[in-house]
Design a protein around this motif. Structure first.
Motif, PDB file in Angstrom:
ATOM      1  N   ARG A 271       0.839  -1.202   0.000  1.00 30.94           N
ATOM      2  CA  ARG A 271       0.000   0.000   0.000  1.00 30.94           C
ATOM      3  C   ARG A 271       0.875   1.254   0.000  1.00 30.94           C
ATOM      4  NH1 ARG A 271      -5.405  -0.377   0.847  1.00 30.94           N
ATOM      5  NH2 ARG A 271      -6.138  -2.529   1.076  1.00 30.94           N
ATOM      6  N   THR A 272       0.398   2.286  -0.677  1.00 34.14           N
ATOM      7  CA  THR A 272       1.157   3.527  -0.755  1.00 34.14           C
ATOM      8  C   THR A 272       1.102   4.272   0.571  1.00 34.14           C
ATOM      9  OG1 THR A 272      -0.731   4.847  -1.508  1.00 34.14           O
ATOM     10  CG2 THR A 272       0.588   3.705  -3.197  1.00 34.14           C
ATOM     11  N   ALA A 273       2.165   5.015   0.838  1.00 37.48           N
ATOM     12  CA  ALA A 273       2.196   5.820   2.060  1.00 37.48           C
ATOM     13  C   ALA A 273       1.058   6.832   2.067  1.00 37.48           C
ATOM     14  CB  ALA A 273       3.539   6.516   2.178  1.00 37.48           C
ATOM     15  N   ALA A 274       0.792   7.414   0.900  1.00 34.09           N
ATOM     16  CA  ALA A 274      -0.284   8.408   0.825  1.00 34.09           C
ATOM     17  C   ALA A 274      -1.635   7.783   1.138  1.00 34.09           C
ATOM     18  CB  ALA A 274      -0.307   9.036  -0.577  1.00 34.09           C
ATOM     19  N   GLY A 275      -1.879   6.601   0.625  1.00 35.53           N
ATOM     20  CA  GLY A 275      -3.145   5.929   0.892  1.00 35.53           C
ATOM     21  C   GLY A 275      -3.320   5.590   2.355  1.00 35.53           C
ATOM     22  N   ILE A 276      -2.246   5.081   2.978  1.00 35.42           N
ATOM     23  CA  ILE A 276      -2.309   4.754   4.402  1.00 35.42           C
ATOM     24  C   ILE A 276      -2.572   6.011   5.216  1.00 35.42           C
ATOM     25  CG2 ILE A 276      -0.972   3.921   6.371  1.00 35.42           C
ATOM     26  CD1 ILE A 276       0.482   2.038   4.429  1.00 35.42           C
ATOM     27  N   LEU A 277      -1.860   7.084   4.898  1.00 33.89           N
ATOM     28  CA  LEU A 277      -2.035   8.324   5.655  1.00 33.89           C
ATOM     29  C   LEU A 277      -3.437   8.897   5.493  1.00 33.89           C
ATOM     30  CD1 LEU A 277       1.370  10.171   5.350  1.00 33.89           C
ATOM     31  CD2 LEU A 277       0.075   9.754   7.439  1.00 33.89           C
ATOM     32  N   CYS A 278      -3.963   8.830   4.298  1.00 26.89           N
ATOM     33  CA  CYS A 278      -5.327   9.334   4.094  1.00 26.89           C
ATOM     34  C   CYS A 278      -6.331   8.558   4.941  1.00 26.89           C
ATOM     35  CB  CYS A 278      -5.700   9.257   2.618  1.00 26.89           C
ATOM     36  SG  CYS A 278      -4.889  10.504   1.594  1.00 26.89           S
ATOM     37  N   ASP A 279      -6.133   7.255   5.039  1.00 28.64           N
ATOM     38  CA  ASP A 279      -7.026   6.441   5.876  1.00 28.64           C
ATOM     39  C   ASP A 279      -6.856   6.787   7.348  1.00 28.64           C
ATOM     40  OD1 ASP A 279      -8.083   5.113   3.678  1.00 28.64           O
ATOM     41  OD2 ASP A 279      -6.602   3.514   3.749  1.00 28.64           O
ATOM     42  N   LEU A 280      -5.615   6.998   7.777  1.00 25.39           N
ATOM     43  CA  LEU A 280      -5.358   7.359   9.168  1.00 25.39           C
ATOM     44  C   LEU A 280      -5.954   8.729   9.494  1.00 25.39           C
ATOM     45  CD1 LEU A 280      -1.669   6.113   9.482  1.00 25.39           C
ATOM     46  CD2 LEU A 280      -3.627   5.230  10.755  1.00 25.39           C
ATOM     47  N   ILE A 281      -5.783   9.668   8.601  1.00 24.68           N
ATOM     48  CA  ILE A 281      -6.327  11.016   8.814  1.00 24.68           C
ATOM     49  C   ILE A 281      -7.846  10.967   8.916  1.00 24.68           C
ATOM     50  CG2 ILE A 281      -6.613  13.274   7.737  1.00 24.68           C
ATOM     51  CD1 ILE A 281      -3.772  12.798   6.507  1.00 24.68           C
ATOM     52  N   ALA A 282      -8.461  10.190   8.038  1.00 27.41           N
ATOM     53  CA  ALA A 282      -9.922  10.081   8.047  1.00 27.41           C
ATOM     54  C   ALA A 282     -10.434   9.395   9.304  1.00 27.41           C
ATOM     55  CB  ALA A 282     -10.390   9.311   6.808  1.00 27.41           C
ATOM     56  N   SER A 283      -9.578   8.600   9.963  1.00 20.14           N
ATOM     57  CA  SER A 283     -10.032   7.859  11.147  1.00 20.14           C
ATOM     58  C   SER A 283     -10.192   8.746  12.377  1.00 20.14           C
ATOM     59  CB  SER A 283      -9.045   6.728  11.467  1.00 20.14           C
ATOM     60  OG  SER A 283      -7.814   7.249  11.958  1.00 20.14           O
ATOM     61  N   GLY A 284      -9.628   9.958  12.337  1.00 27.99           N
ATOM     62  CA  GLY A 284      -9.725  10.846  13.493  1.00 27.99           C
ATOM     63  C   GLY A 284     -10.025  12.269  13.089  1.00 27.99           C
ATOM     64  N   PRO A 285     -11.250  12.556  12.668  1.00 28.12           N
ATOM     65  CA  PRO A 285     -11.602  13.916  12.252  1.00 28.12           C
ATOM     66  C   PRO A 285     -11.314  14.929  13.362  1.00 28.12           C
ATOM     67  CG  PRO A 285     -13.355  12.371  11.711  1.00 28.12           C
ATOM     68  CD  PRO A 285     -12.397  11.629  12.578  1.00 28.12           C
ATOM     69  N   GLY A 286     -10.731  16.066  12.958  1.00 23.97           N
ATOM     70  CA  GLY A 286     -10.408  17.099  13.929  1.00 23.97           C
ATOM     71  C   GLY A 286      -8.997  17.015  14.463  1.00 23.97           C
ATOM     72  N   ALA A 287      -8.299  15.900  14.185  1.00 19.83           N
ATOM     73  CA  ALA A 287      -6.930  15.727  14.673  1.00 19.83           C
ATOM     74  C   ALA A 287      -5.966  15.537  13.517  1.00 19.83           C
ATOM     75  CB  ALA A 287      -6.865  14.531  15.624  1.00 19.83           C
ATOM     76  N   GLU A 288      -6.274  16.151  12.390  1.00 19.48           N
ATOM     77  CA  GLU A 288      -5.466  15.950  11.191  1.00 19.48           C
ATOM     78  C   GLU A 288      -4.006  16.354  11.390  1.00 19.48           C
ATOM     79  OE1 GLU A 288      -9.735  16.582   9.922  1.00 19.48           O
ATOM     80  OE2 GLU A 288      -8.329  17.523  11.327  1.00 19.48           O
ATOM     81  N   GLY A 289      -3.772  17.425  12.157  1.00 18.55           N
ATOM     82  CA  GLY A 289      -2.420  17.917  12.351  1.00 18.55           C
ATOM     83  C   GLY A 289      -1.497  16.942  13.051  1.00 18.55           C
ATOM     84  N   LYS A 290      -2.063  16.014  13.784  1.00 15.39           N
ATOM     85  CA  LYS A 290      -1.232  15.043  14.501  1.00 15.39           C
ATOM     86  C   LYS A 290      -0.501  14.096  13.551  1.00 15.39           C
ATOM     87  CE  LYS A 290      -3.997  15.145  18.743  1.00 15.39           C
ATOM     88  NZ  LYS A 290      -2.952  15.843  19.517  1.00 15.39           N
ATOM     89  N   ALA A 298       7.251  10.497   5.441  1.00 14.24           N
ATOM     90  CA  ALA A 298       7.013   9.746   4.203  1.00 14.24           C
ATOM     91  C   ALA A 298       7.388  10.545   2.962  1.00 14.24           C
ATOM     92  CB  ALA A 298       5.554   9.326   4.126  1.00 14.24           C
ATOM     93  N   GLY A 299       7.837  11.782   3.142  1.00 13.70           N
ATOM     94  CA  GLY A 299       8.208  12.604   1.995  1.00 13.70           C
ATOM     95  C   GLY A 299       7.033  13.264   1.310  1.00 13.70           C
ATOM     96  N   LEU A 300       5.867  13.224   1.932  1.00 18.90           N
ATOM     97  CA  LEU A 300       4.658  13.826   1.352  1.00 18.90           C
ATOM     98  C   LEU A 300       4.534  15.256   1.878  1.00 18.90           C
ATOM     99  CD1 LEU A 300       2.359  10.716   1.872  1.00 18.90           C
ATOM    100  CD2 LEU A 300       3.488  11.416  -0.241  1.00 18.90           C
ATOM    101  N   LEU A 301       5.392  16.123   1.379  1.00 18.50           N
ATOM    102  CA  LEU A 301       5.499  17.460   1.946  1.00 18.50           C
ATOM    103  C   LEU A 301       4.265  18.303   1.687  1.00 18.50           C
ATOM    104  CD1 LEU A 301       9.236  18.369   1.265  1.00 18.50           C
ATOM    105  CD2 LEU A 301       8.212  17.092   3.160  1.00 18.50           C
ATOM    106  N   ASP A 302       3.646  18.163   0.521  1.00 15.05           N
ATOM    107  CA  ASP A 302       2.421  18.932   0.240  1.00 15.05           C
ATOM    108  C   ASP A 302       1.314  18.553   1.213  1.00 15.05           C
ATOM    109  OD1 ASP A 302       3.650  20.239  -1.819  1.00 15.05           O
ATOM    110  OD2 ASP A 302       2.831  18.952  -3.400  1.00 15.05           O
ATOM    111  N   LEU A 303       1.181  17.256   1.461  1.00 16.45           N
ATOM    112  CA  LEU A 303       0.169  16.800   2.413  1.00 16.45           C
ATOM    113  C   LEU A 303       0.511  17.284   3.815  1.00 16.45           C
ATOM    114  CD1 LEU A 303      -2.287  15.126   3.241  1.00 16.45           C
ATOM    115  CD2 LEU A 303      -0.811  13.103   3.321  1.00 16.45           C
ATOM    116  N   ALA A 304       1.787  17.186   4.194  1.00 14.35           N
ATOM    117  CA  ALA A 304       2.206  17.639   5.522  1.00 14.35           C
ATOM    118  C   ALA A 304       1.909  19.122   5.703  1.00 14.35           C
ATOM    119  CB  ALA A 304       3.696  17.356   5.722  1.00 14.35           C
ATOM    120  N   ALA A 305       2.194  19.908   4.685  1.00 18.36           N
ATOM    121  CA  ALA A 305       1.942  21.354   4.782  1.00 18.36           C
ATOM    122  C   ALA A 305       0.458  21.640   4.958  1.00 18.36           C
ATOM    123  CB  ALA A 305       2.483  22.055   3.531  1.00 18.36           C
TER     124      ALA A 305
END
Length: 405
Positions: A271-290, A298-305
């Motif tokens: 699985r891609t790092a981006a896909g895993i992160l999107c699933d993790l982010i969606a699992s905790g609405p309101g805590a995206e910054g964590k 993971a080198g996903l700087l645009d997503l991190a920003a």
């Protein structure tokens, strides 16, 4: 059994009864040193090392009885030591009589484990027995009391040999008997039922094992442990997609969000790092910054920003990112530094000081200059950013000298 005199162990003198005081740092260090010593000896003399491992486990609880264990650090260190020492004892080719004596000493240590520290040793009892025959002997030895304590006639008693008995039954390949015993338990308790899951798997009934584990959920049940068992069953059957969809996030919770991401990424490399992160982010609405650190790692700087801007993110983490990426990704670093000051001004961060504010400003300044922005332009942007803040804003006060026109 007298200990072999061919090696003089260093650790026994350090693990006398009550040898340590209140603080846990020293005993944790001494425990790591003892395990290292035993492992080094195991390369040359495995039987001697196994005897040393038994000796250390005997001495642990009396030596640690006065140490503060409230933080959990000491308990974690002991559990790691057990994980390291069990294979040393179990893997050696020792005569049956010698192994029986080792097991007797370890069981005495379990019974005298008052804190307790080494109680998880019982979970590995079948492995310590080394052979099904020895495991069966120990199962018979412990079965009567275990059945009474677990069964309907039990009245809340505790028997230190319960997990050892269940583990021994499994190691002896008496899985039908083990399953029947667990099913008679008056409590729907995962510490019993996980052995039932193991029994069903050994009997070639993985689908039933999965349902059995799921049915173990309830009040105060360790949901993460149950999820790990369910995930392992599906993975063993090659059902990776279902394992990920149903259990990956719950089963792989780490001590940090970054650790959680890394654990899942390691277990599911397809699985891609981006896909895993999107699933993790969606699992905790309101805590995206964590999940900022995970995206950055993971080198996903645009997503991190984007995460740093849209949801509260630890300001010190953002400051470090601004400093680290000022040269290689200045635009990203500028976003991180600006967000660090924004979240400090909004009241986020643990015990933020003026030094933290100045560190963030310094890192942001370096990134801004690397991106081609002048200091005057940066300061003008920051003045606009804090224009809506009240005059007594902590961040604005600290930066007042730097941001003055």
């Amino acid at each position: 059994m007298t200990r072999t005199p061919s090696h003089k162990w260093t650790f026994p003198a350090r693990f006398r009864r009550g040898a340590f005081g209140w603080k846990s740092a020293l005993p944790i260090q001494r425990l790591k040193e003892a395990v290292t010593e035993i492992r080094q000896v195991a390369r040359r003399e495995p039987v001697l090392a196994a005897d040393g491992a038994v000796f250390l486990l005997e001495k642990l609880s009396p030596a640690l009885e006065q140490v503060d264990s409230s933080s959990g650090a000491l308990g974690t260190a002991v559990n790691r030591a057990i994980e390291a020492l069990v294979p040393v004892i179990a893997g050696v080719d020792a005569p049956a009589l010698m192994r029986e004596r080792w097991l007797g000493r370890l069981f005495d240590a379990l019974q005298n484990d008052q804190m307790p520290y080494i109680e998880h040793l019982g979970d590995r009892w079948g492995e310590l027995c080394a052979t099904p025959a020895i495991a069966s002997i120990w199962a018979d030895r412990l079965l009567l009391i275990t059945a009474r304590v677990m069964g309907a006639d039990g009245a809340g008693e505790h028997f230190v040999g319960t997990s050892a008995c269940l583990s021994a039954l499994h190691a002896a390949h008496r899985d039908e008997e083990l399953l029947a015993l667990v099913n008679t338990a008056r409590l729907l308790w995962w510490e019993y039922r996980r052995f039932g899951v193991d029994a069903l798997i050994a009997l070639g009934r993985p689908a039933e094992a999965l349902r059995y584990a799921q049915a173990s959920r309830g009040l105060n049940a360790p949901t993460a442990a149950i999820a790990r068992a369910c995930e392992a069953i599906l993975l063993s059957q090659g059902m990776k997609d279902e394992a990920y969809r149903r259990y990956a996030i719950e089963a792989n919770q780490g001590t940090t969000h970054l650790a959680t991401f890394r654990a899942i990424a390691k277990k599911y490399p397809d699985r891609t790092a981006a896909g895993i992160l999107c699933d993790l982010i969606a699992s905790g609405p309101g805590a995206e910054g964590k999940w900022f650190a995970a995206a950055k790692d993971a080198g996903l700087l645009d997503l991190a920003a984007s995460l740093a801007v849209r949801s509260p993110t630890d300001p010190r983490t953002l400051t470090r990112a601004a400093r680290d990426f000022a040269g290689q990704a200045p635009a990203f670093a500028v976003t991180c530094g600006t967000a660090a000051l924004h979240w400090m001004a909004a009241g986020f961060g643990h015990e933020i000081t003026g030094g933290d504010v100045l560190d963030a400003y310094s890192a942001l300044s370096q990134a801004a200059l690397a991106s081609g922005m002048t200091r005057d332009e940066l300061n003008r942007r920051l003045r606009d950013q804090f224009a809506a803040s009240p005059g007594h804003s902590f961040v604005a006060t600290v930066l007042a000298h730097h941001l003055a026109p």
